[in-house]
Scaffold this motif. Sequence first.
Motif, mmCIF file in Angstrom:
data_model
loop_
_atom_site.group_PDB
_atom_site.id
_atom_site.type_symbol
_atom_site.label_atom_id
_atom_site.label_comp_id
_atom_site.label_asym_id
_atom_site.label_seq_id
_atom_site.Cartn_x
_atom_site.Cartn_y
_atom_site.Cartn_z
ATOM 1 N N SER A 65 0.829 -1.201 0.000
ATOM 2 C CA SER A 65 0.000 0.000 0.000
ATOM 3 C C SER A 65 0.866 1.255 0.000
ATOM 4 O O SER A 65 0.607 2.200 -0.755
ATOM 5 N N ASP A 66 1.893 1.279 0.825
ATOM 6 C CA ASP A 66 2.795 2.433 0.875
ATOM 7 C C ASP A 66 3.497 2.629 -0.469
ATOM 8 O O ASP A 66 3.577 3.741 -0.989
ATOM 9 N N LYS A 67 3.996 1.542 -1.019
ATOM 10 C CA LYS A 67 4.717 1.600 -2.289
ATOM 11 C C LYS A 67 3.778 2.016 -3.422
ATOM 12 O O LYS A 67 4.141 2.826 -4.276
ATOM 13 N N GLU A 108 3.927 5.254 -5.941
ATOM 14 C CA GLU A 108 3.928 5.054 -7.393
ATOM 15 C C GLU A 108 2.645 5.553 -8.052
ATOM 16 O O GLU A 108 2.465 5.406 -9.258
ATOM 17 N N LYS A 109 1.736 6.110 -7.259
ATOM 18 C CA LYS A 109 0.463 6.648 -7.757
ATOM 19 C C LYS A 109 -0.375 5.601 -8.487
ATOM 20 O O LYS A 109 -0.963 5.851 -9.533
ATOM 21 N N TYR A 154 -2.195 -5.269 -7.935
ATOM 22 C CA TYR A 154 -0.858 -4.870 -7.492
ATOM 23 C C TYR A 154 -0.480 -5.615 -6.209
ATOM 24 O O TYR A 154 0.612 -6.167 -6.090
ATOM 25 N N ALA A 155 -1.395 -5.638 -5.249
ATOM 26 C CA ALA A 155 -1.130 -6.295 -3.960
ATOM 27 C C ALA A 155 -1.029 -7.811 -4.120
ATOM 28 O O ALA A 155 -0.165 -8.439 -3.496
ATOM 29 N N ALA A 206 -6.676 6.845 -1.387
ATOM 30 C CA ALA A 206 -6.384 7.350 -2.735
ATOM 31 C C ALA A 206 -7.422 8.386 -3.155
ATOM 32 O O ALA A 206 -7.077 9.417 -3.735
ATOM 33 N N SER A 207 -8.694 8.137 -2.842
ATOM 34 C CA SER A 207 -9.731 9.116 -3.197
ATOM 35 C C SER A 207 -9.592 10.386 -2.369
ATOM 36 O O SER A 207 -9.806 11.486 -2.877
ATOM 37 N N GLN A 208 -9.212 10.247 -1.105
ATOM 38 C CA GLN A 208 -8.991 11.427 -0.262
ATOM 39 C C GLN A 208 -7.835 12.267 -0.802
ATOM 40 O O GLN A 208 -7.926 13.486 -0.858
ATOM 41 N N ASN A 209 -6.758 11.604 -1.185
ATOM 42 C CA ASN A 209 -5.599 12.321 -1.720
ATOM 43 C C ASN A 209 -5.939 13.005 -3.039
ATOM 44 O O ASN A 209 -5.476 14.111 -3.303
#
Length: 151
Positions: A50-52, A56-57, A66-67, A119-122
């Motif tokens: 999740s951090d990575k 990497e957006k 991805y996970a 991701a939506s918050q960001n």
Amino acid sequence: MEQRAGVSARAVGEGAMIALVGAWAITLTMLQATINGPTDAFRGCLREASDKAGKEKVAGDAFEAYARNACSAQMGSLKGAVVAFRVKNGMAKKAAADDANMTVDDYLATSVDKYQFFASQNAQQSAAAPAPKSAPTVQATPASATQQPKP
């Protein structure tokens, strides 16, 4: 004397029962430990992924794949541990495999939901943030312009 002998036999029986319960508790603790290691490794891998992915957006919709790709080794280890644990406790192998898949899917779904939320918050914060202001440009005064007298 007969009563006294009966009490001693009863005390020995109670002691044996306590020892049996203690041994059973130790055995269950050891069996549970066989799941804790793979569970912690998988959850840790999901946090790192999740951090990575955030750096990497990676889009929220693409995070599950991805996970799964990033944590495939830990996922397989956890599935194997859950199946072994359930079979040792009397569950049929097919049912244990189904349970292991559900367990992994639950951990993964929780991680995906959390990633998508952040991701939506960001994305909302990025859209709402004003563009950085540039420094005002200073216009040069042409040489032919009238200048005020200096005191």
